[in-house]
Scaffold this active site. Sequence first.
Site: not given
Ligand code: AQP
Length: 325
Positions: A197, A194, A112
């Site tokens: 968001k 992965k 990031k």
């Molecule tokens: N692709 C994924 N597959 C399985 N689990 C996932 N998680 C995130 N992406 C996947 C799990 O969702 C929970 C909440 O995630 P978060 O809001 O903490 O965001 P993150 O882990 O940083 O992942 P995102 O959704 O991709 O958001 P951004 O793009 O903002 O970084 C966590 O338990 C995570 O492991």
Amino acid sequence: MKKRIFSGAQPTGQLHIGNYLGALKNWVALQDEYESFYCIVNLHAITLPQNPKVLRQKTLDLARIYLAAGIDPEKSTIFIQSDVPEHAELTWILSCIARMGELERMTQYKDKGKGNSERAGVGLFTYPVLMASDILLYQTDLVPVGQDQKQHLELTRDLAERFNRDFGETFTIPEPFIPPVGANILSLQEPTKKMSKSDENANGSIFLLDDADTITKKIKRAVTDSGTEINFDDSRPAIKNLLTIFQLLTGKSASECETHFAGKGYGHFKTELAETVVEFLRPFQDRVKEFDDAALDAILKPGAEKARSIASDTLKSVYKKVGIA
Ligand code: AQP
């Protein structure tokens, strides 16, 4: 005494099916067996720039999503991170025992921060210390997360062990709960990374609030691998990813899924997968609309009070141990 769970999601972007299958689905399944704390981690969200008005709205929308997914406020404590100031306070203490080197090794910071420490925010760098504080404040036994959070959880355990060693037994050492299937749902467009968001290409993610047409289009456009078979083959990550989504939403075993699609083509498979996702999300999307702001307030306020009563005990003990109180 039930063992305790803590987990959370950031109110950034839109929640996708990866967040649901990797995390929320397990939160719901575990809430009967564990005393569960599910947090909306808005302090984590601001480690990257957010629109303040949108952030407040997304924080409440995420609470609706937790409830619609099946988190029951009678069984679990749901709260907003910033309503419990102990999260930020413990972060300072743990920042004083965390090491630059260990935070520099965190892959999420590298991804990031795009390797540009001149421009990357300090909050992005110390994000894992805030996450450690979230977990350790509640003397958490188990943390259900997706694969991407495994490294942060290892750091949490290291910080807890270091604090306990240097200041005396204070924190429970938490265990990760990373589901054997669904912990790393991949982008539909780039199945080497992965589903995320923050992905600029919205076609890579199925958002929980996407309408039926959008879901169908995204699945039809999903990249596939060479070959024709629909099976769980590690060398064909695109099909394996789509089949994993199908498996988790239908509750079928891996071999039942393969038998189900034996001899069928990609077109048939994608049509059935799209129908499965749409049917799965329909009742969920209806439930999201059921919770107005007053209903949320009646859940989040007592949630924060309960969370705070536990967090403040831990923080008092930490302050005593380090000689502040
Ligand atoms: N692709 C994924 N597959 C399985 N689990 C996932 N998680 C995130 N992406 C996947 C799990 O969702 C929970 C909440 O995630 P978060 O809001 O903490 O965001 P993150 O882990 O940083 O992942 P995102 O959704 O991709 O958001 P951004 O793009 O903002 O970084 C966590 O338990 C995570 O492991």
